[in-house]
Structures are given as structure tokens and as C-alpha cells.
Write a protein that holds these residues in place. Structure first.
Motif, PDB file in Angstrom:
ATOM      1  N   THR B 249      53.277 -25.910  94.614  1.00 13.55           N
ATOM      2  CA  THR B 249      53.834 -25.258  93.419  1.00 13.55           C
ATOM      3  C   THR B 249      54.803 -26.162  92.655  1.00 13.55           C
ATOM      4  OG1 THR B 249      55.548 -24.192  94.771  1.00 13.55           O
ATOM      5  CG2 THR B 249      53.576 -22.900  94.307  1.00 13.55           C
ATOM      6  N   CYS B 250      55.452 -27.103  93.334  1.00 10.70           N
ATOM      7  CA  CYS B 250      56.521 -27.891  92.696  1.00 10.70           C
ATOM      8  C   CYS B 250      56.437 -29.389  92.938  1.00 10.70           C
ATOM      9  CB  CYS B 250      57.892 -27.451  93.200  1.00 10.70           C
ATOM     10  SG  CYS B 250      58.167 -25.706  93.417  1.00 10.70           S
ATOM     11  N   GLY B 251      55.376 -29.897  93.548  1.00  9.92           N
ATOM     12  CA  GLY B 251      55.417 -31.259  94.049  1.00  9.92           C
ATOM     13  C   GLY B 251      55.133 -32.354  93.038  1.00  9.92           C
ATOM     14  N   MET B 252      54.490 -32.025  91.924  1.00  7.19           N
ATOM     15  CA  MET B 252      54.067 -33.072  90.988  1.00  7.19           C
ATOM     16  C   MET B 252      54.845 -32.966  89.677  1.00  7.19           C
ATOM     17  SD  MET B 252      51.888 -34.799  92.801  1.00  7.19           S
ATOM     18  CE  MET B 252      50.854 -35.787  91.679  1.00  7.19           C
ATOM     19  N   TYR B 253      56.157 -32.792  89.798  1.00  9.47           N
ATOM     20  CA  TYR B 253      57.012 -32.659  88.617  1.00  9.47           C
ATOM     21  C   TYR B 253      56.432 -31.587  87.673  1.00  9.47           C
ATOM     22  CZ  TYR B 253      58.906 -37.101  90.351  1.00  9.47           C
ATOM     23  OH  TYR B 253      59.453 -38.075  91.123  1.00  9.47           O
ATOM     24  N   ASN B 254      56.536 -31.868  86.361  1.00  5.15           N
ATOM     25  CA  ASN B 254      56.085 -30.870  85.403  1.00  5.15           C
ATOM     26  C   ASN B 254      54.577 -30.812  85.222  1.00  5.15           C
ATOM     27  OD1 ASN B 254      58.601 -30.024  85.044  1.00  5.15           O
ATOM     28  ND2 ASN B 254      58.774 -30.516  82.882  1.00  5.15           N
ATOM     29  N   ALA B 255      53.853 -31.535  86.073  1.00  2.36           N
ATOM     30  CA  ALA B 255      52.399 -31.417  86.044  1.00  2.36           C
ATOM     31  C   ALA B 255      51.915 -30.698  87.292  1.00  2.36           C
ATOM     32  CB  ALA B 255      51.767 -32.800  85.933  1.00  2.36           C
ATOM     33  N   SER B 256      52.812 -30.059  88.016  1.00  3.18           N
ATOM     34  CA  SER B 256      52.442 -29.393  89.269  1.00  3.18           C
ATOM     35  C   SER B 256      51.363 -28.343  89.046  1.00  3.18           C
ATOM     36  CB  SER B 256      53.671 -28.737  89.911  1.00  3.18           C
ATOM     37  OG  SER B 256      54.635 -29.709  90.237  1.00  3.18           O
ATOM     38  N   GLY B 257      51.501 -27.573  87.982  1.00  2.00           N
ATOM     39  CA  GLY B 257      50.513 -26.535  87.699  1.00  2.00           C
ATOM     40  C   GLY B 257      49.150 -27.144  87.412  1.00  2.00           C
ATOM     41  N   LYS B 258      49.141 -28.176  86.594  1.00  2.00           N
ATOM     42  CA  LYS B 258      47.863 -28.812  86.260  1.00  2.00           C
ATOM     43  C   LYS B 258      47.256 -29.487  87.495  1.00  2.00           C
ATOM     44  CE  LYS B 258      49.811 -30.550  82.491  1.00  2.00           C
ATOM     45  NZ  LYS B 258      50.702 -29.446  82.134  1.00  2.00           N
TER      46      LYS B 258
END
Lengths: 327, 327, 327, 327
Positions: B249-258
Motif C-alpha cells: 500500500t505504501c512501498g513505492m512512494y506516490n506510485a504505490s497505487g499504480k
């Protein structure tokens, strides 16, 4: 659908366990309360709790108030997102709505103003769901809702009934949603008229379903869009995966992170107390749900985040006991 | 660790495929650039790309610059969160840091001020990671880092080396992190001195590892904390699941959702270009990774979100081709 | 200064009226409370109320606890802003700090992050005051405070005393201000070291003065920087006007707008309960204050905005009765 | 009104000076541009510049395009606020709208969401102006606008003309204002229907006036609500003072602080390029404006804050040369 599902009675063990769990958690409804901004919801018996689990192997178990119809509310956001992807294509949709979770309230407008150009952060918050409603195919609200109903029909074999009392009630008090819609209209993220979009959005919120209906949709999603009873791919695999990712990261309002952490199932809740889950296949899990299942839950007493209190407890217990987590 | 892993040469097919993919994606590093706020990172050859995949069945394949040591940066947040849960217990940790994703920048301070009482939203953003660093056991920065190193040693069999040049460089320019730490000190979410906490936090960021090291950690997480080579549960199952949920949910900075939507693997990236992935077991997947694997990637050219450009492309390709998604 | 001011006893009428007002409003201190985050302030007798009014015609009237020394706290922001303009020039200062009011709390950090590039909105909030402290001339904290003391000496003929207890107390708990300062350091709006800047800023907050001291400064500002007793322009006219505009728009924390609306006098308050006012000359007003005056007030019980409760009431009454409003 | 004003020709000196200034600043219109979101405004000759100054001693000087009618736009916010105070009383109005400046954009919605319960910060931003429009007396939009027109008639002796083209154009594109209004409806700060309120608000924005009209209103405000030509108190003194304070702290959009600092006159601008000023009496000033005056300016090229470029320059020059600042 009853005809389509062979209720396998070798599932007796699971059936019995489910009944115990439902009766165990039902009394905890006192720690929540029904959504009150919609009068029709306020009147409902808070102690209701029902569940239906449908395996992709055609197993079905259900317990409690599984057959009580309720309005889907935000659960419909999953369906309308899917319908938009089916009809417009993923890239068209993602040009208009992002898929990033936020820590904001579901009806927040702040982020639209703070982050230029104001693209809604995801389709599970109201801003994103309004944009999705506006891009459903059709020139009129009727045509747009029709395209939504068709998607549902593909999955559950019937068109949904609209709860007119709930629709009218929400229509008259939709100030915050109208504010969001007008804001989106200004920034160009609404492709239909504001009132038309609101009609589509509030009608989708007022669609009625039972836990069996949403369990079936959840099962299809868990199965990457393939409908095993029909032997048909009703949703493309990439759309199904994208939808499940969104459910996991954004599906449980501001408790999505905690739900992912402690339950670990792609799920979407609504303020009427429904939760729709898509449990992918897993090596770790025992039969009958090893090949994946959908779960529909209904418990109208909700917590301060908007999620069913007893539904959440029941799911957390099942996730641990039955190894349902995707992690 | 090389000794511990039997490199199974019946994995030749996968090895060869991996090498093709690495060489295919390496040239795309030109569309990113090295992190520049740390001079030592700026000097590194941007075209590096390495990967190591370790299966819980002791398969290991690796390719490209897999053995180049790099500073873990934000990848260390996963390890320090795990260490805090191991030593303090989950509930102690979650009283001080939430696990909800946000759409804010990793170094944002806004949400701390907007949402009283200012509890950090999750341990993958700097505010949360600083709080985590402050609650590691020990009275001094030395003791706190030691408890972190011990956790790492349990997993990869050795203590990490600190890149002093990177540490000193970050130490001297850590204004934003100092601002966050002082803010957290005021609101009571920092349990150690500001400078002590910063030393722990920046040391953990400056820990060096190779793709093999992080692949091994990822594999252990994918395996619910059980270290198959050692035959030992090095992280409790609930901590491992919680950690993977956070990564997703939070691991890829602001691209986590994508990343969740299009790759679908619990992963954590760092600005040095590393990505650590934990791929749970799956029925759908073919051998040799059906029982789960860890993936370590290194590609220093990052995109505007802070994620390795070529690493992200490589993972997306592998996730689809090898059916690695958890959804 | 006592020597410089001829206390004109034909001011008996006004003197007597002032005494009545002070005794009338003193009991209302019960509706506020002393600032508590500084222990030394918490101990002070809350029912104190003192006032000194100095006309540019050398009239002086005073009443109540007018001679009790108190720490200037945020009132010092006016003086440091003036000192920065005197020594650096207005345009240098305004390149680093804007002069726009905000509706945010005085110690808010949000706006720095929301509005790129993070230039502080005005010198009356902490972020702006820290920037101002950092640009005072001098290489050391000592030299910077010296340049501030010199400005004060020009106006009141003596250098201020620092309340060491208050300074030490604020120094040790200045987490929020350290957070702001580090943030400003990162964005380039702090031209000195963080700790040096904090020393200057907290020393200026801990400077002691009486109502007579601040009334004199207020009178000089009201008189466009001309010191009538010395016959000298101690502050350039444009700096004095700019300073008064800032006091009016931003001087009373988040009640600045209401204070402008209902009192209408350029004023700056501090959490220690002081208020410094600069009342420009007015055709409408009767003698002896027609040619302008400064007002110093001290009443340590403050309201939730940080302004002296009794001081505010007293000023509002005087503004209406004596026609002091600039509007 | 022309009849009411004796144009005193001993004002020749000032008249001639004014003409020089207008011609000097007119060419600077090239550094701004007409508001473009209203097509009708976009078509107007940008180089227009007109001014009218009316002293409370019945002096009037005017120059340039002083008689060109323009839509009042945000200048009308001052008039509707005054009308609301006249008809509802100050305390009723201030229970619904605060009087604090913000650093936010005039059409921002963020602060309504961030600060519970969402009371608009001041009546000069759109949110506040919409609330004001909703509380004007009357059951219909017609009755509400009538009460506004009556207030205007009291001041300038005639009812305003509505520019229908501008009204229709704004009506159709008022998405942001509709968003604000619906938001206010939800939070209870709108006392009329959304569409009704918008009609009132957009009609008031589309009211036409000339620089002479707004100079007259400004003069009456400067004179504390007393209409010297009529010998009548048309606005209560406290309402007039409150209005001027609001103009000073919030009247020039996000440049209000800078305008207060460098011009120092209560003023309200509109995106059509108008500026209405109320210059209080001052001891410092020479005749003929010592007893106060109103200034109306029109220059349609606006800067990025929304203020007339040439109008602002002209005012700044006049404020310094003619000592018009209230500070």
C-alpha cells in the motif's frame, strides 16, 4: 443464480463454522451504528449480520441475514469502475482518474485543489466515482446507468433494483457530492452534466443487492474476471487485477491500510454495511477455497470510518483462521 | 549466503530469460536520472541494472549488476519497521505509527499538522520512519542501530556496512528530516532525542546491500518470516504479513497505487535505485517460483516519484510474464 | 525616557478616565489564562493590567501595572522586522518574507509546504520571524542580537534586558520552532545556522520591556519613525508605514481581522500579554492624541488566539470612546 | 449625482496632476491582461484607464476613461456585505461569516474543509460572498437583489444596470462557485437555495458602474457612512468602519497585504479592472482631500492576483504623493 451454483454439501464443516462465527460476532453490532444521513438506512435493524461465500469451484456457504437486500452504496464504485474500463478501456479511464490511495476522507475536496490539475486520486473516493459515472457510455443518465446494469447482468445474471426511497433521500441532500461534481466540472474531469452525473452516481449507490450477489461479483474478480459457472471471461484479466489492487489499497475508506494489514483481502465496503471481497487462489489455503472465492457480507452497524463493525470482525477472524490473506 | 543457496542449474531457462530482460531494459535508464541531493549518488553510472531472484525452494537466479553494493535508503524502512515490531511488539509500534497510505510526498509535513494529534500515517514515509527509529530499543544511537543490525543479521547472516560518505552527506543536509523530527518531538511521537534519532535513521539509510541481500530479505518476508535455508522463523508470521501489506500500500512512494495496480507485488524502493520485493506463493504460477520468492533490483536512474526507472519496467514485465501478481 | 517626557498634568481628565477603565476591565482577566508552555509565564499574577499612552506631543498617561516588566515575545517581531529593514533595506527583506496575512496559526508549517517555494507569508508568524532573525546583520548570534538591541536603543534610549529563565525555558522546548527553522533552511529562506537563528529569535522573544517602553516604540511608529523627543528620524518613513500595515493586517494572531474591524489600530500582541499599538494622527480625534500616540498594554491572561483578554477589551473601549480607529 | 457635486474649479491644480498621472500610467497596461474567463471582458480595450476622486467637501476630479461603465465584479462584495449588515445587523452577519484575512485564492475551497465547521473566513472571498448573498432579505432572488439595489440607491441615487451578457456568461460557467455554494449548503452556511444564491451573487457581480459611482460609494464609506451631499447617514458608522477594515485586510485578493503595506488605503478590486477606495480624513494631508475622499479607478488589464495593473500603479503613486495612506 441458485440454479447455477451447486451447493456442495461436503461443505458442511465450513457451513457450520460460518454459522458459529456469525452468531459469535452479531452482538458486537452494538459498538457501531447505522449510517444516519440517509433516513432509510437509519431505520434498519442494526443487529443484522449475513454472509455468503462462493468458491470458484462452485461451493457456496451462507449464513445469517445473507438474503436481506441492501443498497450497495460505495460497493457500486467497484462495479462502475469495472464497467468504465470495459466500455472505455483502461487507459481512457486512467487518464481521468488516478489509482493512488489517499489518507483523506472519502468525500474530501481538498486534494483536488491542492494537487493541480485536480485529477481525482482514485475511483473509490467520491470525486473519482463521480468522474467514473460521467464517463460511462451514453448521452443520458438512463443510458449511462444502463451500461452499468449490463455489466452487472453479465456477472450476476440479473439487473439490479433501485431503492427509490434511498435514491430520493440522497438526491435531495447531495450537497457535498454536488460540490465535488461542480468542482470536477470546472477542472474538466467531468464529462457529463453535473445533474446527469449525480443521477447516475446516486442511482448506482441505491442499487440493491444481497450478500449472494456481491459474493458472486467478488468471486468473478478473484478469478481474474472469468465466470466459472458460465464458462465465460466476463471481465478482462487486466481489468480484474487492477480492480482488486484498487480494492486492497483504497476499498475500506480510511481504514484501507489497516484492513490490508490485518485482513489482507481486496475488499470494498459501503455505508449501508455491505462488504464485497475477492479472495484470490492460494497455495497455502485448504479446500474448498484454495482456488479463490468471493465473500459478501452485510452488517448495517458501521464504525467511524464507514465500515461494517461486525462484518470487519468476522472477516478478520476468517482471514486468519482460513488463511485468506493475499500476503 | 552464497554457501546457503544451492544455485540450481535446472533454472537455466529462467536465468537466460532474466538476462534477456535485463539487457532489454537497461537502455531505458536514460529516461530517469540518479538522485542528486546526495552527491555520492549523483556520481554513480546510471545505466547499471541488476537483479537477483531467490525462491523459497532455494533457487537463485541473478543477472546484470546484481552484486554492486548500494545504500538501501528507504528500503531500510521496511527493515526498521520489522525490527521495531520484533522488539517492541506490534501494538506498541502501531500506537505510535499508523499504517494508512497517503497521497502525500514521502517527506511531507502537512498531514502531521492537519490531522491531530499528528501521528505519522505510516512507517514508509519519513515521518513514520523517524518515529520508528526513535523507538528501536537502546538508550543511544549506537544501541538502536545495533538492534537494527541484529535483525538484519538474522535474515542475511551478516551485519551491514555503513557508507560513511553517504551518511555524512545526508547528515549535513538533512534539514527536512530535522524539521520532521522536531515536529514529531513536539507532538510526542519521537521517543528519543532528535539528533540521536536522525543518526539512527540516516545510518539505516546509508546501510549498503546488494540485490542478493534484499532478495533474501524479500524471500523471507514472502515466506511469512520463515527462513527456509536456516529452517527458522526469524520474523513472526503476523509481522511479516503486516510488513508486506505496508509494502504493497505504501512501498513505492506516490506510485504505490499504480505499482499495486500494474505489478501487484509487495515492494519497497529507495532513491538509490533499489527495489526489494516479496512475492508470496501462488497456485497460478509455474515453477520455480510457485512457492514464493524475493526479488532484489538495482537500477540507480530514478523517476520523478523516486523509483528506479528500469527496475520498475523490468518488474512490470516479469510480473505479467511470470504471473507474480498477488491479485 | 522619563526625563524626555514632560508629563503634562493638564492631561488629568484622560488620566482619570484611563484609571477607571483599567479598574473596570481588570476583573475580566478570569476569562483568559496565562500562557502555560513557558513555566515562568504560568506563575505570573493573571489579574495584572497596565497601560501607558504616550502622545507625540509628549503627553504621557499611565495606569495600573504599567511598570511591570514582561517578556516581549511576539511583540519583538515588529522590532526585528524594523531592524532588518533598517540594516538590509526593504527590498532585501521582502525578497525573503512576504507581507500577506494568512488565516493559519502563528506556528503553522503547512503553508510553507503548500505554496512553493515556501517563502514565509509574513514576518509576524514564526516562520517569517525566524527568517528575519537569520538575516539580521552579523556573523554570530551575538552580533545579530546586538544589531537588534541597537535599533531598540535608538527608540527607547536603552538596551533591553533578557529574561534568562524564559529564554532557557523556551530554548529547551522550541521543537516547533526548530522544525520551522530546519524547514526554512532546506528551502533556502534561512540565511544563518538553525541554532544561531533560534538563539537570536528566542532571545528577542525573551527581551523584557514595560508598557512605557512599548508605548514609546508605538508612538515613534505612529509618528512615521520620527522621534519627537529626540527630534530625530530613527526609522525611515517607508519602513514605519510598512510596519504599521503589517501590524494591522497580521499583528493580533488569528484575530487580526477582527481586531482591525472592531478596534482599528495597528497593534502587535505577544503571548506574555503585551500589546503594542501605533495610533496615527487623526483629524477626527480630540486632543491630546490628535497627533498620534503609542499605547503599551500588559495583561497576562490571554485568550485562545494568544491575545491579552483584558488588554483587548480595554483597547476596544478606548478605540471607540477616544476615536482611535484609523478607519 | 452630477448635480449634487459642485465641481470646484479651484481644484485645477489637482485635476491637472491627475491627468498627467493617468497618461503616464496608461501605457503600463501592456504588462497585464483582461480577465479572460468572461468572454465579454476579454473583448474590452485593455489600455483604458480612468479615475474619479470625490472629496467629502464635494470636490470632484476625474480623468481618462472615468465614465466608461464596467461590471463591478468583486467590488460588489463590499456593497452586499454592507447591505447585509444594514438589513440583518452586524452580529447576525458575523455569526455566518468571519472577518479574517487568508492567504488563499479568492475561490479556494480548502479552508472550508480544513477548519471546522467551515465558516467562511471573510466576505471578500467567494465563499463568504455567497453566504452574504444568501442572507440578504427576501424569499426570492429578485427580492434579495432588490434589497441590494436599494442599498446602492441610497448611496449613488440610482439603481444599477445589470450587464446581461456578462451575467449569462458567468452563470453558465460558474462551476467553481456552484461547488462552493453546495459545500456551504452542506455545512449550513447558505441560507437560501444554491441556484437562488448564485443568481443573486452573479447579478451583483454583473452590476455596472462607472468610476464616479464607486468613488461616491468609497467617499461615503470614508466618511463613516455619512453622505455629505445628502446630509444623511446612509450607513451606520460601525458598519462603515467594519467595511473599511475588511477592504484593507482582504480587499485586494492575495495582494491585500502588499497593497496595505505600499498604498495603505482601504480598497476593493474586481477582475473587470475596477478599484474602489475609501480614504479617511487625515491631519497630514493637504487640501482638498484632508477630510477624506472616495476614489474610483478603472483599468481592465489585471495582474496575476486579479488587480488592475495600471490602477494599482496609479494608486501607489497618488498614495505617496498625496499622503493618502491611513498609516
Amino acid at each position: 443464480m441458485n440454479e447455477a451454483v451447486k451447493e456442495r454439501y461436503d461443505a458442511d464443516f465450513w457451513q457450520s463454522r460460518l454459522e458459529n462465527l456469525v452468531e459469535h460476532y452479531r452482538p458486537f453490532s452494538v459498538s457501531g451504528r447505522n449510517a444516519e444521513y440517509i433516513p432509510a438506512l437509519g431505520k434498519i435493524d442494526s443487529s443484522q449480520l449475513g454472509i455468503c461465500v462462493i468458491g470458484s469451484d462452485q461451493t457456496m456457504i451462507k449464513s445469517g441475514d445473507w438474503d436481506v437486500p441492501f443498497t450497495l452504496q460505495s460497493i457500486s464504485k467497484v462495479i462502475s469502475f469495472t464497467a468504465a474500463c470495459l466500455t472505455r478501456g483502461i487507459s481512457y479511464v486512467l487518464d481521468r482518474v488516478d489509482v493512488e490511495p489517499t489518507g483523506d476522507a472519502f468525500n474530501s475536496i481538498i486534494r483536488l485543489e491542492m494537487h493541480k490539475p485536480g485529477k481525482p486520486f482514485n475511483p473509490m473516493i467520491n470525486a473519482g466515482a463521480l468522474t467514473i459515472a460521467s464517463i460511462l457510455p451514453g448521452e443520458t443518465a438512463r443510458e449511462k446507468t444502463d451500461s452499468l446494469y449490463s455489466t452487472i447482468e453479465k456477472m450476476i445474471g440479473k439487473r439490479p433494483v433501485i431503492n427509490e426511497e434511498v435514491f430520493q433521500s440522497e438526491w435531495q441532500t447531495a450537497h457535498r457530492n454536488r460540490a465535488l461534481a461542480h468542482y470536477l466540472k470546472e477542472t474538466g474531469f467531468l464529462e457529463a452534466d453535473v445533474e446527469q452525473t449525480l443521477e447516475v452516481y446516486l442511482k448506482q449507490c441505491a442499487m440493491e443487492g444481497s450478500t449472494e450477489d456481491i459474493a458472486l461479483i467478488g468471486m468473478i474478480l478473484s478469478n481474474d474476471g472469468y465466470h466459472p459457472f458460465r464458462g465465460e471471461q466476463v471481465i478482462p484479466k487486466d481489468v480484474a487485477k487492477l480492480t482488486k489492487a484498487l480494492m486492497l489499497t483504497c476499498g475500506m475508506y480510511n481504514a484501507s491500510g489497516k484492513f490490508a494489514a490485518f485482513v489482507g483481502i481486496p475488499a470494498k465496503s459501503g455505508v449501508s454495511g455491505g462488504i464485497m471481497c475477492a479472495v484470490p487462489a492460494s497455495l497455502k489455503r485448504e479446500q474448498p477455497f484454495q482456488t479463490g472465492c468471493g465473500i459478501g457480507i452485510y452488517g448495517p452497524a458501521i464504525d467511524e470510518c464507514g465500515n461494517s463493525v461486525t462484518g470487519g470482525m468476522l472477516l478478520k477472524h476468517m482471514a486468519q483462521e482460513w488463511d485468506l490473506s493475499i500476503f
